[in-house]
Motif scaffolding. Structure first.
Motif, short mmCIF file in Angstrom:
data_model
loop_
_atom_site.label_atom_id
_atom_site.label_comp_id
_atom_site.label_asym_id
_atom_site.label_seq_id
_atom_site.Cartn_x
_atom_site.Cartn_y
_atom_site.Cartn_z
N SER A 1 -5.72 -4.99 -1.76
CA SER A 1 -7.12 -5.37 -1.55
C SER A 1 -7.29 -6.06 -0.20
O SER A 1 -8.30 -5.85 0.49
CB SER A 1 -7.58 -6.29 -2.68
OG SER A 1 -7.60 -5.60 -3.92
N GLU B 1 -7.43 -3.41 2.51
CA GLU B 1 -8.72 -2.72 2.54
C GLU B 1 -9.81 -3.61 3.12
O GLU B 1 -10.68 -3.15 3.88
CB GLU B 1 -9.10 -2.27 1.13
CG GLU B 1 -8.22 -1.14 0.59
CD GLU B 1 -8.63 -0.69 -0.80
OE1 GLU B 1 -8.67 0.53 -1.05
OE2 GLU B 1 -8.91 -1.58 -1.65
N THR B 2 -9.76 -4.89 2.78
CA THR B 2 -10.74 -5.83 3.33
C THR B 2 -10.58 -5.96 4.83
O THR B 2 -11.56 -5.98 5.59
CB THR B 2 -10.59 -7.20 2.66
OG1 THR B 2 -10.82 -7.07 1.26
CG2 THR B 2 -11.57 -8.21 3.24
N PHE C 1 0.83 -1.21 0.00
CA PHE C 1 0.00 0.00 0.00
C PHE C 1 0.87 1.26 0.00
O PHE C 1 0.61 2.21 -0.76
CB PHE C 1 -0.92 -0.01 1.23
CG PHE C 1 -1.57 1.31 1.50
CD1 PHE C 1 -2.61 1.78 0.71
CD2 PHE C 1 -1.13 2.10 2.56
CE1 PHE C 1 -3.19 3.01 0.95
CE2 PHE C 1 -1.71 3.33 2.81
CZ PHE C 1 -2.75 3.79 2.00
N GLY D 1 -6.99 6.82 3.60
CA GLY D 1 -5.72 6.28 3.12
C GLY D 1 -4.54 7.18 3.43
O GLY D 1 -3.46 6.71 3.79
N ARG E 1 -12.09 1.88 2.20
CA ARG E 1 -11.34 2.10 0.97
C ARG E 1 -10.16 3.03 1.27
O ARG E 1 -10.32 4.12 1.82
CB ARG E 1 -12.23 2.72 -0.10
CG ARG E 1 -11.49 3.05 -1.39
CD ARG E 1 -12.42 3.46 -2.50
NE ARG E 1 -13.22 2.33 -2.97
CZ ARG E 1 -14.04 2.40 -4.00
NH1 ARG E 1 -14.19 3.55 -4.65
NH2 ARG E 1 -14.73 1.35 -4.38
N LEU E 2 -8.99 2.59 0.87
CA LEU E 2 -7.77 3.37 1.10
C LEU E 2 -7.29 4.10 -0.14
O LEU E 2 -6.52 5.06 -0.03
CB LEU E 2 -6.65 2.44 1.61
CG LEU E 2 -6.92 1.71 2.92
CD1 LEU E 2 -5.81 0.72 3.20
CD2 LEU E 2 -7.05 2.71 4.07
#
Length: 297
Positions: free
Chosen positions: A39, A42-43, A11, A63, A48-49
């Motif tokens: 992903s 984020e999960t 990330f 984020g 949502r980043l």
């Protein structure tokens, strides 16, 4: 929350590079692996980043906040691991550095490359840009800056000093003449630097008196020192530039020093890095090396 440090690193690299592809190249992983790791993060957080678009990826508000805190935490973790090593043990890991273009191609690059040769366990990502990049947003470990420092929340370590010289081309001198004093300088057009106002002050040390600031009007403004030098060589006016950019042209006579007895304020050369309890050992070692290598240039 189930996530791994590899997910966080993926990330961070996506935020810094602006795309999955570029992050994958830096991490030496496939795009699919990097995408899955982002992903998964984020999960795990349920938020949502990243904003995804045709132009690339940018961090959401959440984020950006996570990026800032996660990068600081990983930097501390990295430094803690390095501090377990003795001074005799090899330096390892990656260094991400931002620095000015001309200074790097002429001076900094050779110094850094020698440092890398002596420390084969290090990997370097060197970003050359005359603009002052945001260290936190760009994910840099270190920034090299030349000139007057602005107030900031960064630690500054002086590496050396860059002498500056007023110059003109020989053709310009023959055609227009040269100023005989600082008072006559404003009568001549100047080549300016983009990141300074179009009417800029040339600063000089006083002889047993206060410093002198001479306002110059710029006919041309450029964002790179070597391009400024080339504009002077083309006869477009005078410029006040670091000597390391001018050395060859002064030596072979294409440029002449203007008011050689004047004393322009030199530029300080600094290394900047974020505040933290202790910078990583590799950062400390590099700064100390540059302090030994870059003094007066």
């Amino acid at each position: 929350m189930a996530y791994a440090l590899d997910d966080i690193e993926a990330f961070l690299r996506v935020v810094e590079t602006g795309s999955i592809s570029a992050a994958a190249r830096r991490l030496q992983r496939t795009k699919s692996v990097v995408s899955k790791r982002v992903s998964a993060l984020e999960t795990a957080f349920g938020v949502r980043l990243l904003h995804r678009s045709a132009r690339g990826m940018t961090a959401t508000d959440a984020g950006r906040d996570f990026y800032r805190r996660a990068r600081a935490a990983l930097a501390e973790l990295d430094a803690a691991g390095e501090d377990l090593a003795t001074d005799e043990q090899a330096l390892r890991g990656s260094l991400r550095i931002t620095a000015p273009m001309s200074f790097s191609t002429l001076i900094l690059g050779p110094a850094l490359f020698a440092f890398l040769r002596d420390h084969p366990g290090l990997q370097l990502d060197l970003d050359l840009d005359d603009r002052a990049a945001d260290i936190a947003v760009g994910g840099f470990d270190l920034a090299i800056r030349i000139g007057h420092l602005r107030d900031s929340n960064l630690v500054a370590r002086k590496l050396g000093t860059a002498e500056r010289v007023i110059v003109a081309s020989r053709d310009y001198a023959d055609t227009h003449g040269l100023p005989a004093s600082l008072d006559e300088l404003p009568q001549h057009p100047a080549i300016g630097y983009t990141h300074v106002a179009a009417t800029e002050l040339w600063r000089f040390h006083g002889d047993d008196g206060p410093a002198r600031h001479v306002p110059m009007t710029c006919r041309l403004v450029v964002n790179n020192g070597e391009a400024m030098r080339d504009a002077v060589l083309a006869g477009l006016g005078l410029a006040l530039l670091p000597r390391f950019i001018l050395a060859d042209a002064l030596a072979d006579g294409r440029l002449v020093a203007v008011l050689p007895d004047a004393k322009p304020e030199p530029y300080g050369i600094h290394a900047l890095y974020p505040y933290q309890r202790q910078p990583a050992r590799k950062v400390r070692a590099l700064v100390e090396y540059l302090q030994r290598t870059l003094q007066t240039i």
